[in-house]
Write an enzyme that holds these catalytic residues in place. Structure first.
Site, mmCIF file in Angstrom:
data_model
loop_
_atom_site.group_PDB
_atom_site.id
_atom_site.type_symbol
_atom_site.label_atom_id
_atom_site.label_comp_id
_atom_site.label_asym_id
_atom_site.label_seq_id
_atom_site.Cartn_x
_atom_site.Cartn_y
_atom_site.Cartn_z
ATOM 1 C CG ASP A 215 -1.927 1.060 1.279
ATOM 2 O OD1 ASP A 215 -2.810 0.994 0.411
ATOM 3 O OD2 ASP A 215 -1.866 1.968 2.133
ATOM 4 C CD GLU B 234 -2.073 2.624 -3.581
ATOM 5 O OE1 GLU B 234 -3.161 3.142 -3.839
ATOM 6 O OE2 GLU B 234 -1.573 2.679 -2.448
HETATM 7 C C1 NOJ Z 1 -4.343 3.034 -0.890
HETATM 8 C C2 NOJ Z 1 -5.499 2.112 -0.708
HETATM 9 O O1 NOJ Z 1 -5.735 1.449 -1.925
HETATM 10 C C3 NOJ Z 1 -6.662 2.956 -0.271
HETATM 11 O O2 NOJ Z 1 -7.866 2.247 -0.291
HETATM 12 C C4 NOJ Z 1 -6.345 3.486 1.103
HETATM 13 O O3 NOJ Z 1 -7.389 4.342 1.520
HETATM 14 C C5 NOJ Z 1 -5.036 4.259 1.111
HETATM 15 N N1 NOJ Z 1 -3.989 3.593 0.390
HETATM 16 C C6 NOJ Z 1 -4.546 4.464 2.518
HETATM 17 O O4 NOJ Z 1 -4.084 3.253 3.052
#
Ligand code: NOJ
Ligand code: CA
Length: 569
Positions: A236, A294
């Site tokens: 993440d 991500e």
């Molecule tokens: C990215 C995640 O995909 C999202 O859903 C989340 O709110 C944020 N990071 C914070 O962790």
């Protein structure tokens, strides 16, 4: 379930697609699928993202859970996915539905138990499916024991596990940095008079990756899940692990790059070392575990850097340059897909067009008339190029977003009395058209879309022309056709800006051309860029049924897709 594959007669336009069942529908046993592709499993994988809360409820509380996923593994095996990415299922106060973790090494009771995890891994493994854990390593919940200790006193040994600063001279936050979720990126801790940094919600304090003990504790978390059978992690928020150590003020954060790409809060050079070390942790485990990042970047050169100078960081950074596209524009998609193939130093591109943070494809790209056909087209954009594809649950059915008025009425719990805008794409998986959509015997935490009466697994299984069968056929091509399993990518020109095309080439010079029409009108395209003397032959997969090529010329229906066999000279 048999996924059917539409095959056209060779040599002349044929109105009726012939439907043939491809070889046995289910791969037998653990890892039994004979890989046609060399290299580690993840280079050619289809990774299916499950929003755990919404996939399958097993105990009648209206909330999806791990046991529910285990119950649905046969479906996932039949669809042909190689791995699952499960959104966070750890204990959490749920201010951001699990992305605020209060214990990294346990399962939230609403999602089950560690024993349920073990069973899920075991049963998935029997079906040749791997599981990636969502590792939220930029921040914890403010309820995590680490943060509670850090907050308890300035001299607590864990104080430095988070990012603390004194306020500005006027009593405000240390600088003007903004949170990605809106508002200041700093919250005052009244007891100590210091502010802590959070690029997301105040309930999600950023950890301090410069602290060696924090680093070691996070790597221990990774080891915990790898020892327990995880095949790797979806990471993440990786761009935000480290901040500019000078914390320079930005009095106008609304100007310049968007808040999620500021030079002081994202993509810092120090991040590379953290990711190299995490990758080294994975290196100690068998089975080629993988990091799926991500990794939002501003351009393709920055994305190339995420793989690491020596390709020893994130193996699979998600390509947000494509993932964030919101309009079906053929030249834009062509440029971005070509870049992903040709400008990432030969590393594996990662294609996706939806997720739990995005609109669903049917809603984002649909024109109100051709949405089902467009859903097939966007499936082809992610599944046909060389690389790893992410498939968000329910996309294979053409699930749409919950409309804003339904979302506005949904009451989803004390932490979030109103639904978040992103919840539009998190409605329950549509297994059947019955009330409850086969998801739960209780009212679901978020209502199912009304279109579930039409778009559901049961109905689409029975319809050979469904979006579900189209996904099945594309995934099957990736597993069974050498050009799609491991072939190279060749950019092509079509002489028509409403269309795009590329080829997948086997080493022997044979392969297939993928041609797409991104417009609501029929289009003719003339393919150039093929190897000398290579010839287009029969349409092997198309929707709707496509005319056979005349030489290098193809005609495609509105939003049509044709995959055409290419024969070596
Ligand atoms: C990215 C995640 O995909 C999202 O859903 C989340 O709110 C944020 N990071 C914070 O962790
Ligand atoms: Ca449940």
């Amino acid at each position: 379930m048999n996924f059917l594959f539409s095959l056209q007669r060779r040599g002349r336009a044929c109105g009726l697609a012939i439907l043939i069942a491809l070889a046995g529908s289910v791969a037998p046993g653990a890892g039994a699928r004979e890989p046609l592709a060399p290299g580690p499993w993840w280079q050619h994988a289809v990774i299916y993202e499950i929003y755990v809360r919404s996939f399958q409820d097993s105990n009648g509380d209206g909330i999806g859970d791990l046991k529910g996923i285990t119950q649905r593994l046969d479906y996932l095996q039949e669809l042909g996915v190689d791995a699952l990415w499960l959104t966070p299922f750890f204990p959490s106060p749920n201010f951001d539905f699990g992305y605020d973790v209060s214990d990294y090494t346990d399962v939230s009771p609403e999602y089950g138990s560690l024993a349920d995890w073990d069973e899920l891994v075991r049963e998935a493994d029997r079906r040749g499916i791997r599981i990636l854990v969502d590792f939220v390593l930029n921040h914890t919940s403010d309820q995590h024991a680490w943060f509670r200790a850090a907050r308890s006193a300035r001299d607590n040994p864990k104080r430095d596990w988070y990012v603390w600063r004194k306020g500005s001279s006027d009593g405000g936050p240390p600088n003007h940095w903004q949170s990605i979720f809106g508002g200041p990126a700093w919250t005052l801790d009244p007891a100590s008079g210091e502010w802590y940094y959070h690029i997301f919600l105040p309930q999600q304090p950023d950890v301090n990756w410069n602290n060696p003990q924090l680093r070691a504790a996070m790597f221990e978390v990774a080891g915990f899940w790898l020892r327990r059978g995880a095949a790797g992690f979806r990471l993440d928020a990786t761009p935000y692990l480290v901040e500019d150590p000078a914390f320079p003020d930005d009095p106008h954060p609304e100007s310049g790059p968007p808040v999620w790409l500021k030079p002081y809060n994202s993509g810092r050079p120090e991040t590379h070392e953290v990711l190299r070390q995490l990758r080294a942790v994975l290196g100690g485990f068998a089975g080629d575990p993988v990091l799926l990042g991500e990794s939002a970047t501003a351009n393709i050169a920055e994305l190339a850097a995420v793989y690491g100078k020596n390709h020893d960081e994130i193996q699979l950074p998600m390509n947000f340059l494509i993932g964030n596209l919101q309009a079906l524009d053929a030249p834009t998609f062509k440029r971005q897909i070509d870049d992903a193939q040709l400008k990432l130093g030969g590393q594996t591109p990662v294609f996706f067009l939806s997720s739990h943070d995005h609109s669903r494809q049917w809603s984002a790209f649909g024109d109100g008339t051709h949405n089902d056909q467009i859903a097939k087209l966007t499936a082809s954009l992610t599944l046909a190029p060389r690389g790893t594809a992410l498939l968000y649950y329910g996309e294979e059915l053409g699930m749409g977003d919950l409309p804003p008025q339904e979302l506005a009425q949904a009451r989803i719990g004390p932490k979030r009395p109103r639904a978040d805008e992103r919840d539009r794409a998190r409605s329950p998986m549509q297994w059947t058209g019955a009330s409850g959509v086969g998801f739960s015997s209780a009212p679901a935490w978020l209502p199912a879309a009304r279109a579930a009466a039409t778009y559901n697994v049961a109905a689409e299984r029975a319809d050979p022309d469904s979006i579900l069968h189209w996904y099945g056929a594309l995934i099957r091509l990736r597993h069974e056709d050498p050009a799609f399993a491991s072939g190279s990518y060749l950019p092509l020109e079509t002489g028509n800006a409403q269309t795009l095309a590329f080829a997948r080439m086997s080493a022997d010079g044979s392969g297939a051309v993928v041609a797409l029409n991104a417009s609501a009108q029929e289009q003719e395209l003339r393919i150039t860029g093929l190897p000398a003397h290579a010839q287009l032959r029969e349409v092997i997969l198309s929707s709707p049924a496509a005319h056979a090529p005349a030489g290098a010329t193809l005609r495609l229906a509105p939003y049509g897709v044709a995959i055409v066999r290419l024969v070596a000279p």
